[in-house]
Design a protein around this motif. Sequence first.
Motif: not given
Lengths: 210, 486
Positions: A159-160, A162-163, A165-166
């Motif tokens: 999640i970290a 993905i976060g 990158i997002v």
Amino acid sequence: MIVQAICFYIFSAIAVASGVMVIAARNPVHSVLFLILAFFNAAGLFVLMGAEFLAMILVIVYVGAVAVLFLFVVMMLDIDFAQLRSGAVRYLPIGATVGIILAVELVLMFAAWVFAPEVGQALAAPMPGAHVTNTAALGDLLYTKYVYAFQAAGIILLIAMIGAIVLTLRHKPDVRRQKIGVQVSRRRTETIALVKVKAREGIGEEEGVR
Amino acid sequence: MPIAPLPNLLAALPEIFLAVAAMALLILGVFQGEARAAKEVSWLSVVVLVVAIFMVGAQNGVRHVTLAGMFITDGYSIFAKILVLIGSAFSLILSIRYNERENISRFEFPVLVLLSTTGMLMMISANDLLALYLGLELQSLALYIVASFDRDSARSSEAGLKYFVLGALASGMMLFGISMIYGFAGSTGFDTLAAHLGGQATPSAGLVVGIVFLIVGMAFKISAVPFHMWTPDVYEGAPTPVTAFFSVAPKIAAMALFVRVMVGPFHTLLFEWRQVIWAIAVASMILGALAAINQRNIKRLMAYSSIGHMGYALIGLAAGNAIGVRGVLIYLAIYLFMNVGTFAVILSMRRGGKMVEGIEDLAGLSRTQPAMALALGIFMFSLAGIPPMAGFFAKLYVFMAAIDSGLNVLAVIGVVTSVVSAYYYVRIVKLMYFDEPAAGGAFDRHIGVEVNAVLMVASIIIMFFFLYPAPVVAGAEAASAALFPG
């Protein structure tokens, strides 16, 4: 025994002193270097306690990765640390209060541990004895008993990622990207034009090299 | 080298399915390219959540402890998980069209919601302080990211950052509490803790300090006073579907976890922690009733409203028995549909293609969009707790539990604050039905089939709950019985 005691006092004294220097040093780069020193001494304390795996992890993860990353960030960012620190005196009383409360609680916990020895029987994972190194003991537990926690931690890291990158990745249209497929499949005829050049005439404008 | 036996993974099947599906959808999104994938991944995520609901529903209510005692499924976890999954699915459905209109439609959004939901299910099934913490971090980290998902908007970024910093602080406090509990009890497993604490005559002071810090962390997650400061700002700043999501699924999961921790391992310390829960319940109800009166932004109003509602739900926890837990679960179930419905209306408040969030913008809605006004009216009456809407029964069950355990003062304060809070809920109804239409004219008509469907389902459930309350009440009863065997 005496050697261990001497080592303990040396390590802990340097750890505390460099901890103080982390917040007292004027130059932020020095702060980070003192932080690294504090980590090294904490690793020494772990070795004294017989937790050599934690000591190595501390050096590899905290010194090797986190602190060096800090160092880069501190050097890259143009932060006025003097200004950041200007409010420190104002917040000193409240900070000191919180610190004292935490210290009292730690003392409380330590005292109760001494007074209530029966909690040792309820330990979740007692050390398996002298013949097993604690690296092996941790490995035995981490992938069996604590496999759930291990996997959950893995998803948290995903999640970290993905976060990060997002929230930060932006596709800039004018940046040239490497497209290996296109580059490899380029043909000679697309890029090279063979031109017969007559002597003393040069190349005409329209047939210019691409 | 002996090979460790494989733990019973069947109990954790819904969680494993959600996590794997989230990763598969992430891969799908990456390979499809951003523009096309967002909508597809969103709808697939809704399907995944619906499948997960059936997977959870297929479990029987028998108590299973697996994965080295860290993971538990029982009747309680099934009920709470279904609520959370419904909340997430509704929020995702509401988000699709909004994200497209606001140009923040990206496939990572549903993936993050799925991963966050996985964390919530893990929280509900936690049977160990370690599992509790990891589940909580899993859901929170994804929530921080979706709060600032509209990264070009300063308000959204601020909301995310604020939530992140305060959330990290709360996590730190909670970890400190957990370390104290571990230090004094020697274990993090709920079963071991319950056995160990059950044998003690008086708990040590350090243990009580640890429990208080644990409560602080949990109270932050359900935004109970005095740990509510982040709620209005985050609710206002975050994109509206994210606010809708925040106000239901994480709240339900955190509340379910709160109840499990308090009445599970620490049940014997009821008289120690009841005072704390009592105090934060009273503070939340009072603040929720008073602070919302002056709000002009409807998202801020809903933030204070949710603080108040968490206070009411905490009354059931303060009772600390099966009736109280049943009250909490019924409250959460009804709260879920009231909030989803209200946010479906808020999401439809668009004028000329732009969101409007002022309460005054609702003026005269009954003349321009009577159906929407009727639905919002139902939700507002229900939030205020006026019979025969479902919200009345939600409050009834927790107040009954409070009186049953001799917490009369708490019940009286609850009734008084719900009368006060009725002022601002009913004011919205008055604005819609008795005031002249707002200056900007009617809202945009095309609110979308799926938003309409959510609105319809929620309003029917809230309006007609009193005719057939049996499934919810019986489910909550079975669930709370699972926490109090014998």
